[in-house]
Design an enzyme around this catalytic site. Structure first.
Site, PDB file in Angstrom:
ATOM      1  N   ARG A   1      13.660 -63.215  50.695  1.00 44.62           N
ATOM      2  CA  ARG A   1      14.975 -62.630  50.396  1.00 44.62           C
ATOM      3  C   ARG A   1      15.617 -63.301  49.175  1.00 44.62           C
ATOM      4  O   ARG A   1      16.637 -62.838  48.674  1.00 44.62           O
ATOM      5  CB  ARG A   1      15.847 -62.767  51.651  1.00 44.62           C
ATOM      6  CG  ARG A   1      17.243 -62.206  51.580  1.00 44.62           C
ATOM      7  CD  ARG A   1      17.247 -60.690  51.553  1.00 44.62           C
ATOM      8  NE  ARG A   1      18.621 -60.206  51.468  1.00 44.62           N
ATOM      9  CZ  ARG A   1      19.321 -60.164  50.332  1.00 44.62           C
ATOM     10  NH1 ARG A   1      18.771 -60.561  49.202  1.00 44.62           N
ATOM     11  NH2 ARG A   1      20.554 -59.718  50.325  1.00 44.62           N
ATOM     12  N   LYS A   2      15.000 -64.410  48.714  1.00 44.99           N
ATOM     13  CA  LYS A   2      15.520 -65.102  47.526  1.00 44.99           C
ATOM     14  C   LYS A   2      14.673 -64.694  46.315  1.00 44.99           C
ATOM     15  O   LYS A   2      13.693 -63.960  46.470  1.00 44.99           O
ATOM     16  CB  LYS A   2      15.481 -66.613  47.731  1.00 44.99           C
ATOM     17  CG  LYS A   2      15.753 -67.085  49.151  1.00 44.99           C
ATOM     18  CD  LYS A   2      17.153 -66.810  49.672  1.00 44.99           C
ATOM     19  CE  LYS A   2      17.289 -67.368  51.082  1.00 44.99           C
ATOM     20  NZ  LYS A   2      18.546 -67.152  51.736  1.00 44.99           N
ATOM     21  N   LEU A   3      14.986 -65.210  45.113  1.00 45.87           N
ATOM     22  CA  LEU A   3      14.241 -64.752  43.928  1.00 45.87           C
ATOM     23  C   LEU A   3      12.820 -65.314  43.880  1.00 45.87           C
ATOM     24  O   LEU A   3      11.855 -64.569  43.736  1.00 45.87           O
ATOM     25  CB  LEU A   3      14.998 -65.117  42.637  1.00 45.87           C
ATOM     26  CG  LEU A   3      16.033 -64.079  42.174  1.00 45.87           C
ATOM     27  CD1 LEU A   3      17.176 -63.953  43.165  1.00 45.87           C
ATOM     28  CD2 LEU A   3      16.562 -64.420  40.801  1.00 45.87           C
TER      29      LEU A   3
END
Ligand SMILES: *Cc1c(COP(=O)(O)O)cnc(C)c1O
Length: 387
Positions: free
Chosen positions: A187-189
């Site tokens: 869900r993060k980069l």
């Protein structure tokens, strides 16, 4: 755009990790090497990631939550101590304080960016406060210097889970951080499947963190293996197994090279959303004057007369747009029922009246029009205003 043919359009997801052949090849190479646990790739990833966020040291861990736990453990925070945190965050921010037996004390956030409000922090500091754990929420940089000013001698720690590639006062978030914890959840980069890192400029803290993540061993398994000879390890303190694997780190190294491009692209997409949303009376999250966001999450505050966020999300889902409720508020969850706290009006407003719009590398201009049209219809603004 309403009705006709919309069922045939593909669903637009809220987030999608950018993964390619390079990641697959890097992981395969580790598998073929036969050394899949924490080893040379982890050491390499630690150096590269720390450099990217302006820190001297990086200690890779199994996820950001375990990284947060280690930071508090490292500082000797425990029962009877208080740590100031935003309730307006993923629940791990508050939970990690409970892991060490200390008490999370919720402070309110600023409506502009969802990050700790220095005045609210000042109002909850007591002689038991042992740290302030600031979050760079959704990639929005928190004003760390302002928080340090109200915290005085109390250490300001950073939950930078979402913030790889964001900047603060012209430098990457993480630069000059006492201790910052990062997440590599999809869900993060930057993603490694699951994974995390703690960064710091203090080499002694880094050495202790390396020991704490690996059972308190005096010499890591990788070092013992590399040395060739017989080396007996000692277990210097009761610690944890919070290691990252070389398979994850190999993936992280490839991902890290993609980071600048990912941030630039996300910022372009955010700017287009800004433009499309401006006639709707919905307030999108924007860069503060002291930094830039990587737009890990792009959230919008609903117009005042819009229906409840769940209903907006439901209408959008029916149009094939997958949004998310605003950032959660820990104090409203059953796990924190009865936990005392000051009134948190801004937190409660933002969590109830914001929604997160889809933002990922495959999102096209046409997709963004679809999202905003669905959003406009859902908040009952006449449709078609964006096309
Ligand atoms: C995602 C997130 C975490 C948890 O990260 P994990 O790597 O999944 O443990 C912690 N804090 C914040 C603010 C997050 O967004």
């Amino acid at each position: 755009m309403t009705g006709d043919g919309q069922a045939a359009l593909p669903v637009i997801p809220v987030m999608k990790p950018l993964l390619g052949e390079e990641e697959a090849a890097a992981v395969a190479e580790v598998v073929k090497s036969g050394w899949v646990a924490q080893g040379p790739r982890v050491a390499e990833f630690e150096k590269a990631f720390a450099a990217a966020v302006g820190a001297a040291e990086g200690v890779a861990v199994s996820n950001c939550t375990t990284g947060l736990h280690l930071m508090l453990h490292l500082l000797g925070i425990g029962p009877g101590d208080e740590v100031v945190v935003p309730s307006f965050s993923f629940i791990a921010t508050a939970n990690c304080v409970r892991y060490v037996g200390a008490t999370p004390v919720f402070a309110d956030v600023l409506a502009s960016n969802g990050n700790l409000d220095p005045e609210s922090v000042a109002s909850v500091i007591t002689e038991r406060t042992k740290a302030v754990l600031a979050v760079h929420q959704g990639g929005q940089p928190a004003d760390i210097p302002a928080l340090r000013e109200v915290a005085g001698d109390i250490p300001v720690l950073e939950d930078a889970a979402c913030a790889a590639g964001s900047t603060l006062h012209g430098a990457p978030v993480g630069t000059g951080a006492l201790l910052a914890a990062w997440s590599f959840h999809p869900r993060k980069l930057v993603t490694t499947g699951e994974g995390g890192m703690v960064t710091t400029d203090d080499p002694e803290w880094a050495a202790r963190l390396r020991r704490l993540r690996e059972h308190g061993m005096s010499i890591s398994a990788a070092e013992r293996h590399a040395s060739g000879g017989v080396k007996l390890e000692q277990y210097l303190e009761t610690a944890f197994n919070y290691r990252m694997t070389d398979m994850q780190a190999a993936m992280g190294l490839v991902q890290l090279q993609r980071l600048p491009g990912m941030v630039a692209h996300r910022r372009e997409l955010a700017a287009r959303y800004d433009e499309l949303l401006s006639p709707l009376g919905a307030r999108p999250v924007r860069d503060p004057e002291f930094g830039t966001s990587n737009f890990q999450s792009y959230w919008v505050e609903l117009p005042e007369d819009a229906p409840p966020a769940v209903q907006v999300l439901q209408s959008m889902a029916e149009a094939g747009i997958s949004g998310r409720r605003g950032i959660m508020a820990a104090h409203l969850e059953p796990a924190y029922e009865g936990h005392p706290h000051i009134p948190l009006p801004v937190t409660e407003h933002l969590t109830r009246r914001t929604v997160i719009l889809p933002l990922h590398h495959e999102l096209t201009e046409a997709d963004q029009h679809r999202v905003v049209d669905a959003f406009a219809a859902a908040v009952r603004v006449p449709s078609g205003v964006t096309s």
